[in-house]
Design a protein around this motif. Structure first.
Motif, mmCIF file in Angstrom:
data_model
loop_
_atom_site.group_PDB
_atom_site.id
_atom_site.type_symbol
_atom_site.label_atom_id
_atom_site.label_comp_id
_atom_site.label_asym_id
_atom_site.label_seq_id
_atom_site.Cartn_x
_atom_site.Cartn_y
_atom_site.Cartn_z
ATOM 1 N N GLU A 60 55.978 61.344 39.304
ATOM 2 C CA GLU A 60 57.060 62.679 37.949
ATOM 3 C C GLU A 60 56.737 61.597 36.560
ATOM 4 O O GLU A 60 56.650 62.635 35.795
ATOM 5 N N ILE A 61 57.160 61.004 37.332
ATOM 6 C CA ILE A 61 57.625 59.744 35.616
ATOM 7 C C ILE A 61 56.167 60.373 35.449
ATOM 8 O O ILE A 61 56.120 59.561 33.863
ATOM 9 N N GLN A 62 55.280 59.746 35.983
ATOM 10 C CA GLN A 62 54.236 59.165 35.488
ATOM 11 C C GLN A 62 53.601 60.077 34.229
ATOM 12 O O GLN A 62 52.581 59.731 32.924
ATOM 13 N N ASP A 63 53.841 61.459 34.664
ATOM 14 C CA ASP A 63 53.198 62.463 33.488
ATOM 15 C C ASP A 63 54.236 62.188 32.348
ATOM 16 O O ASP A 63 54.267 63.180 30.883
ATOM 17 N N ASP A 64 55.714 61.588 32.185
ATOM 18 C CA ASP A 64 56.519 62.006 31.497
ATOM 19 C C ASP A 64 56.635 60.704 30.798
ATOM 20 O O ASP A 64 57.194 61.010 29.853
ATOM 21 N N ILE A 65 56.076 59.573 30.928
ATOM 22 C CA ILE A 65 56.352 58.766 29.940
ATOM 23 C C ILE A 65 55.628 58.698 28.810
ATOM 24 O O ILE A 65 54.602 58.401 29.097
ATOM 25 N N SER A 66 55.889 57.517 27.989
ATOM 26 C CA SER A 66 54.725 57.021 27.319
ATOM 27 C C SER A 66 54.098 56.118 27.688
ATOM 28 O O SER A 66 54.202 55.595 28.895
ATOM 29 N N GLU A 67 53.530 55.801 26.911
ATOM 30 C CA GLU A 67 52.086 54.984 27.647
ATOM 31 C C GLU A 67 52.182 53.533 27.331
ATOM 32 O O GLU A 67 52.053 53.403 28.398
ATOM 33 N N ASN A 68 53.695 53.119 26.099
ATOM 34 C CA ASN A 68 54.015 51.863 26.458
ATOM 35 C C ASN A 68 54.986 51.922 28.174
ATOM 36 O O ASN A 68 54.880 50.413 28.382
ATOM 37 N N GLU A 69 55.741 52.822 28.281
ATOM 38 C CA GLU A 69 56.531 52.642 29.210
ATOM 39 C C GLU A 69 55.577 52.213 30.006
ATOM 40 O O GLU A 69 55.539 51.969 31.691
ATOM 41 N N LEU A 70 54.515 53.342 30.891
ATOM 42 C CA LEU A 70 53.397 53.327 31.856
ATOM 43 C C LEU A 70 52.615 51.721 31.831
ATOM 44 O O LEU A 70 52.929 51.527 33.147
ATOM 45 N N LYS A 71 52.329 51.483 30.567
ATOM 46 C CA LYS A 71 52.139 50.237 30.863
ATOM 47 C C LYS A 71 52.736 48.766 32.007
ATOM 48 O O LYS A 71 52.083 48.432 32.430
ATOM 49 N N ARG A 72 53.973 49.455 31.702
ATOM 50 C CA ARG A 72 55.023 48.225 33.085
ATOM 51 C C ARG A 72 54.993 48.806 34.623
ATOM 52 O O ARG A 72 55.120 47.660 35.271
ATOM 53 N N PHE A 73 53.933 49.942 34.063
ATOM 54 C CA PHE A 73 54.033 49.764 35.833
ATOM 55 C C PHE A 73 52.750 49.634 36.353
ATOM 56 O O PHE A 73 51.513 49.913 35.742
ATOM 57 N N SER A 74 52.797 48.450 36.661
ATOM 58 C CA SER A 74 51.539 48.376 37.314
ATOM 59 C C SER A 74 50.968 49.185 38.578
ATOM 60 O O SER A 74 51.253 49.703 39.737
ATOM 61 N N ARG A 75 49.975 48.997 38.366
ATOM 62 C CA ARG A 75 48.800 49.453 39.579
ATOM 63 C C ARG A 75 49.668 49.210 41.079
ATOM 64 O O ARG A 75 49.420 49.723 42.260
ATOM 65 N N ALA A 76 50.203 47.828 41.114
ATOM 66 C CA ALA A 76 50.491 47.111 42.071
ATOM 67 C C ALA A 76 51.321 47.859 42.327
ATOM 68 O O ALA A 76 52.149 48.247 44.077
ATOM 69 N N ASP A 77 52.444 48.150 41.812
ATOM 70 C CA ASP A 77 53.117 49.129 41.971
ATOM 71 C C ASP A 77 53.216 50.490 42.869
ATOM 72 O O ASP A 77 53.915 50.551 43.895
ATOM 73 N N LYS A 78 52.929 50.982 42.305
ATOM 74 C CA LYS A 78 52.314 52.756 42.901
ATOM 75 C C LYS A 78 51.732 52.441 44.012
ATOM 76 O O LYS A 78 52.087 53.307 44.762
ATOM 77 N N LYS A 79 50.250 51.262 43.959
ATOM 78 C CA LYS A 79 49.982 51.257 45.479
ATOM 79 C C LYS A 79 51.327 50.164 46.631
ATOM 80 O O LYS A 79 50.919 51.154 47.903
ATOM 81 N N ASN A 80 52.314 50.098 46.287
ATOM 82 C CA ASN A 80 53.444 49.425 46.979
ATOM 83 C C ASN A 80 54.360 50.720 47.840
ATOM 84 O O ASN A 80 54.362 50.426 49.176
ATOM 85 N N VAL A 81 54.360 51.401 46.803
ATOM 86 C CA VAL A 81 55.398 52.413 47.296
ATOM 87 C C VAL A 81 54.625 53.634 48.118
ATOM 88 O O VAL A 81 54.750 54.080 49.075
ATOM 89 N N CYS A 82 53.475 53.504 47.614
ATOM 90 C CA CYS A 82 52.483 54.524 48.466
ATOM 91 C C CYS A 82 51.802 54.056 50.123
ATOM 92 O O CYS A 82 51.978 54.640 50.956
ATOM 93 N N ARG A 83 52.149 52.629 49.934
ATOM 94 C CA ARG A 83 52.511 52.198 51.211
ATOM 95 C C ARG A 83 52.936 51.770 52.496
ATOM 96 O O ARG A 83 52.487 52.666 53.440
ATOM 97 N N ASN A 84 53.902 52.091 51.602
ATOM 98 C CA ASN A 84 55.315 51.824 52.779
ATOM 99 C C ASN A 84 54.798 53.396 53.416
ATOM 100 O O ASN A 84 55.767 53.495 54.177
ATOM 101 N N LEU A 85 55.079 54.308 52.862
ATOM 102 C CA LEU A 85 54.921 56.039 52.898
ATOM 103 C C LEU A 85 53.748 56.104 54.091
ATOM 104 O O LEU A 85 54.515 56.145 54.763
ATOM 105 N N VAL A 86 52.546 55.164 53.670
ATOM 106 C CA VAL A 86 51.271 55.593 55.103
ATOM 107 C C VAL A 86 51.720 54.787 56.063
ATOM 108 O O VAL A 86 52.184 54.852 57.153
#
Length: 125
Positions: A60-86
């Motif tokens: 949800e927040i990926q769609d709502d945050i600025s480019e600068n803020e999005l850069k703080r979230f690494s691809r590894a963050d997304k993978k870590n969260v998704c990997r936990n759920l998987v």
């Protein structure tokens, strides 16, 4: 009080604060960490609930945050969260649900949210 129980209380309190102060970028991290803690404590249903919440909130927040803020979230963050759920889905033999999360990660279904079961819907209220 055991260390896990104390950590769980701290996470829950932190989540309350993040929710009240609309700190979405912190909330998904806390939910993911709490999910992992609950999994170690063998609270599988609660762990799965918070993992789903973390993935949905992160997306949800990926769609709502600025480019600068999005850069703080690494691809590894997304993978870590998704990997936990998987991993949680696989542990419970929910292979099709695990595949749904992988498809989201691969951006095949960018707008799809992870569904809550009936019990989890009550918890989310």
């Amino acid at each position: 009080m055991k260390k896990y129980e104390q950590a769980e209380l701290f996470y829950c309190r932190s989540l309350e604060i993040a929710e009240k102060n609309d700190m979405s970028s912190l909330k998904w991290r806390l939910q993911n960490d709490l999910s992992q803690l609950l999994d170690k404590e063998r609270f599988k249903e609660a762990s799965l609930f918070f993992a789903k919440y973390a993935v949905n909130n992160f997306r949800e927040i990926q769609d709502d945050i600025s480019e600068n803020e999005l850069k703080r979230f690494s691809r590894a963050d997304k993978k870590n969260v998704c990997r936990n759920l998987v991993n949680l889905f696989i542990d419970q033999d929910c292979i099709s649900e695990a595949q749904d999360v992988l498809n989201i990660l691969k951006k095949e279904h960018p707008d799809k949210k992870i569904a809550f079961n009936d019990t989890e819907k009550k918890w989310a209220e």
